[in-house]
Design a protein around this motif. Sequence first.
Motif, mmCIF file in Angstrom:
data_model
loop_
_atom_site.group_PDB
_atom_site.id
_atom_site.type_symbol
_atom_site.label_atom_id
_atom_site.label_comp_id
_atom_site.label_asym_id
_atom_site.label_seq_id
_atom_site.Cartn_x
_atom_site.Cartn_y
_atom_site.Cartn_z
ATOM 1 N N MET A 3 11.292 32.850 28.999
ATOM 2 C CA MET A 3 11.054 33.620 30.222
ATOM 3 C C MET A 3 12.304 33.596 31.082
ATOM 4 O O MET A 3 12.916 32.528 31.256
ATOM 5 N N SER A 4 12.748 34.739 31.588
ATOM 6 C CA SER A 4 13.972 34.830 32.382
ATOM 7 C C SER A 4 13.790 34.125 33.720
ATOM 8 O O SER A 4 12.680 34.039 34.252
ATOM 9 N N ALA A 5 14.923 33.622 34.254
ATOM 10 C CA ALA A 5 14.882 32.919 35.536
ATOM 11 C C ALA A 5 14.550 33.878 36.666
ATOM 12 O O ALA A 5 14.923 35.055 36.640
ATOM 13 N N GLU A 6 13.830 33.392 37.647
ATOM 14 C CA GLU A 6 13.475 34.213 38.801
ATOM 15 C C GLU A 6 14.693 34.366 39.715
ATOM 16 O O GLU A 6 15.440 33.410 39.956
ATOM 17 N N ARG A 7 14.877 35.574 40.231
ATOM 18 C CA ARG A 7 16.059 35.867 41.036
ATOM 19 C C ARG A 7 15.832 35.537 42.505
ATOM 20 O O ARG A 7 14.771 35.800 43.065
ATOM 21 N N VAL A 8 16.903 34.986 43.112
ATOM 22 C CA VAL A 8 16.921 34.721 44.543
ATOM 23 C C VAL A 8 18.126 35.454 45.126
ATOM 24 O O VAL A 8 19.262 35.220 44.703
ATOM 25 N N LEU A 9 17.890 36.358 46.056
ATOM 26 C CA LEU A 9 18.974 37.093 46.701
ATOM 27 C C LEU A 9 19.400 36.322 47.948
ATOM 28 O O LEU A 9 18.562 35.976 48.792
ATOM 29 N N ILE A 10 20.720 36.039 48.034
ATOM 30 C CA ILE A 10 21.261 35.249 49.145
ATOM 31 C C ILE A 10 22.248 36.112 49.921
ATOM 32 O O ILE A 10 23.136 36.739 49.338
ATOM 33 N N VAL A 11 22.103 36.138 51.240
ATOM 34 C CA VAL A 11 23.010 36.901 52.098
ATOM 35 C C VAL A 11 23.591 35.961 53.158
ATOM 36 O O VAL A 11 22.836 35.350 53.932
ATOM 37 N N ASP A 12 24.918 35.840 53.188
ATOM 38 C CA ASP A 12 25.594 35.017 54.191
ATOM 39 C C ASP A 12 27.041 35.464 54.262
ATOM 40 O O ASP A 12 27.659 35.720 53.224
ATOM 41 N N ASP A 13 27.587 35.555 55.466
ATOM 42 C CA ASP A 13 28.976 35.980 55.597
ATOM 43 C C ASP A 13 29.967 34.855 55.312
ATOM 44 O O ASP A 13 31.175 35.072 55.316
ATOM 45 N N ASP A 14 29.481 33.654 55.047
ATOM 46 C CA ASP A 14 30.329 32.499 54.717
ATOM 47 C C ASP A 14 30.300 32.298 53.203
ATOM 48 O O ASP A 14 29.269 31.938 52.631
ATOM 49 N N GLU A 15 31.467 32.517 52.535
ATOM 50 C CA GLU A 15 31.547 32.417 51.078
ATOM 51 C C GLU A 15 31.215 31.011 50.595
ATOM 52 O O GLU A 15 30.606 30.831 49.532
ATOM 53 N N LEU A 16 31.612 29.981 51.358
ATOM 54 C CA LEU A 16 31.337 28.608 50.934
ATOM 55 C C LEU A 16 29.835 28.329 50.893
ATOM 56 O O LEU A 16 29.332 27.666 49.971
ATOM 57 N N ILE A 17 29.121 28.828 51.893
ATOM 58 C CA ILE A 17 27.662 28.633 51.919
ATOM 59 C C ILE A 17 27.015 29.375 50.752
ATOM 60 O O ILE A 17 26.100 28.860 50.097
ATOM 61 N N LEU A 18 27.507 30.577 50.480
ATOM 62 C CA LEU A 18 26.974 31.326 49.344
ATOM 63 C C LEU A 18 27.124 30.542 48.053
ATOM 64 O O LEU A 18 26.191 30.437 47.251
ATOM 65 N N LYS A 19 28.324 29.995 47.838
ATOM 66 C CA LYS A 19 28.577 29.248 46.605
ATOM 67 C C LYS A 19 27.729 27.989 46.541
ATOM 68 O O LYS A 19 27.186 27.639 45.476
ATOM 69 N N ALA A 20 27.574 27.298 47.670
ATOM 70 C CA ALA A 20 26.787 26.060 47.686
ATOM 71 C C ALA A 20 25.316 26.349 47.376
ATOM 72 O O ALA A 20 24.683 25.661 46.553
ATOM 73 N N LEU A 21 24.777 27.364 48.036
ATOM 74 C CA LEU A 21 23.384 27.715 47.778
ATOM 75 C C LEU A 21 23.191 28.176 46.331
ATOM 76 O O LEU A 21 22.189 27.845 45.678
ATOM 77 N N ALA A 22 24.161 28.924 45.820
ATOM 78 C CA ALA A 22 24.066 29.419 44.447
ATOM 79 C C ALA A 22 24.036 28.267 43.456
ATOM 80 O O ALA A 22 23.248 28.283 42.495
ATOM 81 N N ARG A 23 24.901 27.255 43.670
ATOM 82 C CA ARG A 23 24.925 26.107 42.740
ATOM 83 C C ARG A 23 23.591 25.362 42.755
ATOM 84 O O ARG A 23 23.056 25.005 41.707
ATOM 85 N N ILE A 24 23.077 25.106 43.943
ATOM 86 C CA ILE A 24 21.821 24.360 44.064
ATOM 87 C C ILE A 24 20.679 25.100 43.364
ATOM 88 O O ILE A 24 19.900 24.519 42.600
ATOM 89 N N LEU A 25 20.573 26.409 43.629
ATOM 90 C CA LEU A 25 19.456 27.184 43.084
ATOM 91 C C LEU A 25 19.598 27.397 41.578
ATOM 92 O O LEU A 25 18.610 27.379 40.838
ATOM 93 N N GLU A 26 20.837 27.565 41.128
ATOM 94 C CA GLU A 26 21.050 27.746 39.689
ATOM 95 C C GLU A 26 20.666 26.477 38.937
ATOM 96 O O GLU A 26 20.041 26.538 37.867
ATOM 97 N N ALA A 27 21.029 25.322 39.518
ATOM 98 C CA ALA A 27 20.675 24.048 38.896
ATOM 99 C C ALA A 27 19.157 23.841 38.857
ATOM 100 O O ALA A 27 18.628 23.156 37.981
ATOM 101 N N ALA A 28 18.449 24.471 39.811
ATOM 102 C CA ALA A 28 16.986 24.339 39.865
ATOM 103 C C ALA A 28 16.279 25.363 38.991
ATOM 104 O O ALA A 28 15.049 25.420 38.961
ATOM 105 N N GLY A 29 17.048 26.202 38.261
ATOM 106 C CA GLY A 29 16.436 27.152 37.331
ATOM 107 C C GLY A 29 16.295 28.559 37.846
ATOM 108 O O GLY A 29 15.696 29.416 37.169
ATOM 109 N N PHE A 30 16.823 28.847 39.045
ATOM 110 C CA PHE A 30 16.766 30.206 39.583
ATOM 111 C C PHE A 30 18.027 30.980 39.202
ATOM 112 O O PHE A 30 19.040 30.399 38.776
#
Length: 378
Positions: free
Chosen positions: A1-28
């Motif tokens: 089953m494909s991972a569920e998508r989470v759309l993240i919007v933030d004007d800070d690239e560092l926050i985007l990358k941090a949130l992306a790493r956390i959620l990707e590690a959790a299977g999203f």
Amino acid sequence: MSAERVLIVDDDELILKALARILEAAGFEPRCYAGTDDALNAIESDAPVVIISDYMMPGMDGVTFLKAARARFPGAVRILCTAAEDFRVALQAVNAGEVFRIISKPWHQQELLATVNQAAEAARLRRENERLTAEVQRQNGQLREINLRLEEMVRQRTQALLEGLIAALDYRDAETQWHSRRVSLYARRLALQLGIQEPELTVIEHGALLHDIGKIGVRDRVLLKPGPLTTDEWTEMKRHPELGWALLQRVDYLRPASAIVLQHQEKWDGGGYPAGLKTEEIVVGARIFHIVDTLDAITSDRPYRKSRPFQDARDEILRCRGTQFDPRIVDAFLAVPAEDWERIRLDVETVAVLSADLAENPPAADELLGALETALRA
């Protein structure tokens, strides 16, 4: 089953990358956007289950963005990520229904993941609820179609049974068939004048149509006797309402009409039979029938006399108002235009002639008869 998508919007690239790493590690499967316009343009193709938006962004704040995201893709659950000083504004967004949860900055990872998992589960439950609702609606649609087919089948079988019962009686008494059809349609018209609606309207029509069905149980030498009946013969003849009532008890969808059959010889002043009922002890369908039966008796040819004009029937019914007949129903009868009664009579005569012409082709005759009678009741 494909991972569920989470759309993240933030004007800070560092926050985007941090949130992306956390959620990707959790299977999203994170989809990151630094601008709200790009995120809105991609939201339908991304089809996220969860949307996380910063609050303070250039051009469009997070609450405004999430409101627009809700309009474009309502199935996604929305989370606002905000600093403590923006909490009051964010709370208003929650109360307005635009936001599912708030994540404070800086976030705790466990709290962040718990919130996103709860949001994803809420989205799953919403989708499942929508799927089940659609399935229920689909099944309800199928059920309605099945019920309509069953109702039509019952209607056809009811009509076939009625035709069979009337035909059986017609073999015994040739005058009964068309008399029964006339009074059934007369009764329907008078019931309409009284404001009676379905399903009682059809019950009254059936009761009038089958009023004499109990005569099937009367011996031929009594039923067909050309001269006056003896006391014993008259006693036997007077049993036909009870015989008809008993016969209809065996047919579920005709049972409501059985009271009319049982009481069709009762009179408003109590002078009728079999029970000597009076006034409103008599069901309204039988009170209606008694009037239209008199109308038909006077305006039809009989072996012992010729038919008389409608005005004679009207005068007789008015004369017996309050004795044989319910005064209120007499008043309703008098309010019906004479042309309506004449039209019904002529229509039934047309059916009778056509039926006789088609007697050598019974299926065609039955089909035509059914179509004409449907038109008569319209």
